[in-house]
Write a protein that holds these residues in place. Structure first.
Motif, PDB file in Angstrom:
ATOM      1  N   ILE A 155       0.842  -1.200   0.000  1.00 39.52           N
ATOM      2  CA  ILE A 155       0.000   0.000   0.000  1.00 39.52           C
ATOM      3  C   ILE A 155       0.875   1.248   0.000  1.00 39.52           C
ATOM      4  O   ILE A 155       0.654   2.194  -0.768  1.00 39.52           O
ATOM      5  N   CYS A 156       1.882   1.260   0.859  1.00 40.39           N
ATOM      6  CA  CYS A 156       2.787   2.411   0.942  1.00 40.39           C
ATOM      7  C   CYS A 156       3.607   2.568  -0.332  1.00 40.39           C
ATOM      8  O   CYS A 156       3.795   3.687  -0.828  1.00 40.39           O
ATOM      9  N   PHE A 157       4.089   1.449  -0.874  1.00 40.27           N
ATOM     10  CA  PHE A 157       4.915   1.468  -2.077  1.00 40.27           C
ATOM     11  C   PHE A 157       4.161   2.097  -3.248  1.00 40.27           C
ATOM     12  O   PHE A 157       4.671   2.980  -3.942  1.00 40.27           O
ATOM     13  N   SER A 158       2.915   1.662  -3.456  1.00 35.19           N
ATOM     14  CA  SER A 158       2.105   2.229  -4.538  1.00 35.19           C
ATOM     15  C   SER A 158       1.755   3.691  -4.265  1.00 35.19           C
ATOM     16  O   SER A 158       1.714   4.508  -5.188  1.00 35.19           O
ATOM     17  N   SER A 159       1.509   4.015  -2.995  1.00 34.01           N
ATOM     18  CA  SER A 159       1.096   5.378  -2.647  1.00 34.01           C
ATOM     19  C   SER A 159       2.222   6.386  -2.780  1.00 34.01           C
ATOM     20  O   SER A 159       1.970   7.594  -2.840  1.00 34.01           O
ATOM     21  N   VAL A 160       3.460   5.927  -2.819  1.00 24.60           N
ATOM     22  CA  VAL A 160       4.597   6.843  -2.990  1.00 24.60           C
ATOM     23  C   VAL A 160       4.654   7.384  -4.415  1.00 24.60           C
ATOM     24  O   VAL A 160       5.020   8.537  -4.635  1.00 24.60           O
ATOM     25  N   THR A 161       4.275   6.568  -5.404  1.00 32.00           N
ATOM     26  CA  THR A 161       4.486   6.933  -6.805  1.00 32.00           C
ATOM     27  C   THR A 161       3.205   7.240  -7.565  1.00 32.00           C
ATOM     28  O   THR A 161       3.125   8.247  -8.278  1.00 32.00           O
ATOM     29  N   VAL A 216       6.887  -0.461 -14.198  1.00 30.35           N
ATOM     30  CA  VAL A 216       5.473  -0.489 -13.801  1.00 30.35           C
ATOM     31  C   VAL A 216       5.130  -1.838 -13.173  1.00 30.35           C
ATOM     32  O   VAL A 216       4.279  -1.933 -12.289  1.00 30.35           O
ATOM     33  N   ILE A 217       5.824  -2.900 -13.590  1.00 27.12           N
ATOM     34  CA  ILE A 217       5.523  -4.246 -13.097  1.00 27.12           C
ATOM     35  C   ILE A 217       5.736  -4.339 -11.590  1.00 27.12           C
ATOM     36  O   ILE A 217       4.869  -4.825 -10.853  1.00 27.12           O
ATOM     37  N   PHE A 218       6.902  -3.845 -11.098  1.00 30.94           N
ATOM     38  CA  PHE A 218       7.156  -4.003  -9.661  1.00 30.94           C
ATOM     39  C   PHE A 218       6.636  -2.847  -8.820  1.00 30.94           C
ATOM     40  O   PHE A 218       6.494  -2.994  -7.599  1.00 30.94           O
ATOM     41  N   THR A 219       6.317  -1.701  -9.441  1.00 34.27           N
ATOM     42  CA  THR A 219       5.786  -0.579  -8.658  1.00 34.27           C
ATOM     43  C   THR A 219       4.260  -0.548  -8.621  1.00 34.27           C
ATOM     44  O   THR A 219       3.680  -0.036  -7.661  1.00 34.27           O
ATOM     45  N   VAL A 220       3.604  -1.087  -9.641  1.00 34.99           N
ATOM     46  CA  VAL A 220       2.143  -1.003  -9.728  1.00 34.99           C
ATOM     47  C   VAL A 220       1.495  -2.377  -9.831  1.00 34.99           C
ATOM     48  O   VAL A 220       0.567  -2.696  -9.084  1.00 34.99           O
TER      49      VAL A 220
END
Length: 307
Positions: A71-77, A275-279
């Protein structure tokens, strides 16, 4: 400065993954949909694990932590990219960019460490089932997560401080949807040798240690299963490790393709692959872990029926 009319950069322009307006609309819709699914899916997993006493085990403790980090990882970007699209702006301030880089590195590497810890947990469960409770004590589980947080934050701090010491001049267009270290390094008019060396030494160690732990854990798991080949043993290994192994392949495969080369050769194709590992991976985790897990499906069903 060398008197070449360059000015110090106070902001960057995040050009995104496409400069064509019709494609930008499609990317915006995809990002918005995937982000909403990521948040709702991972929150549902955290809620299910918290409310079901049967899921208060080491494996689900690590899974709840993974969902929180996702959740945090996606919310950063992603939110910054969505807001920029809605307001018709591509800018991000220098301070925001450095902060985004720090948290992206911290949460991204935390994902990696948690995947390795979960691989070790699966190794103990399959190879030493009788000693599982003793080996995976609650104190050890908390300690593994705490050490992971310390290492990943120190790693992120080191690379952010090395980035802050650089000078950025007139060129401020980033061919990405977030402040990734590699495309940012390409914009610096300072010598980035120390940054590159650190990325390929300290950065490689921080990335490869969890990756090697995952590989070694699965080598032992599969060798243990193959020693006593049976339909039941194979089914148990697949049901226990299938979801985790799928996430590992997605996550590490994308990162290896994007970052295992010098920053000078970073291209738009790498930005698309990121995009694969961030989203994609944070969005896929809830589906992979809930749809392939009987206990998880039962807990989620209870939450949905209760609401």
């Amino acid at each position: 400065m060398d008197g070449d009319n360059q000015t110090i950069t106070t902001e960057f322009l995040l050009l995104g993954l496409s400069e064509q307006s019709d494609q930008e609309e499609v990317v915006f819709g995809l990002f918005l949909g995937m982000y909403l699914v990521t948040i709702s899916g991972n929150l549902l997993i955290i809620l299910a694990i918290s409310c079901d006493p049967h899921l208060h085990t080491p494996m689900y403790f690590f899974l709840a932590n993974l969902s929180s980090v996702d959740i945090c990882f996606s919310s950063v970007t992603v939110p910054k990219a969505l807001v920029n699209h809605m307001v018709g702006s591509k800018s991000i301030s220098y301070t925001e960019c450095m902060a985004q880089m720090y948290f992206m590195l911290a949460f991204g590497n935390m994902d990696s460490f948690l995947l390795s810890v979960m691989a070790y947990d699966r190794y103990v469960a399959i190879c030493h089932p009788l000693h599982y409770t003793m080996m995976m004590r609650p104190r050890l589980c908390v300690l593994l997560v705490a050490i992971s947080w310390v290492v990943t934050n120190l790693h992120a701090l080191l690379h952010t401080l090395l980035m802050v010491r650089l000078t950025f001049c007139s060129h401020n267009a980033v061919h990405h949807f977030f402040c990734d270290p590699y495309p940012i390094l390409k914009l610096s008019c300072s010598d980035t040798f120390i940054n590159d060396v650190t990325a390929f030494t300290e950065g490689a160690v921080v990335f490869l240690v969890p990756f090697v732990c995952v590989v070694v854990s699965y080598v032992y798991i599969f060798s243990n299963v193959l020693k006593k080949p049976s339909a039941h043993g194979i089914r148990k290994a697949i049901s226990t490790c299938g979801s985790h192994l799928t996430v590992v392949c997605l996550f590490y495969g994308a990162i290896l393709g994007v970052y295992m080369h010098p920053s000078s050769s970073y291209s738009l194709q790498d930005a698309v692959a990121s995009v694969i590992f961030t989203v994609v991976t944070p969005m896929a985790n809830p589906f992979l872990y809930s749809l392939r897990n009987r206990d998880m499906k039962a807990a989620v069903r209870k939450i949905i029926l209760r609401s």
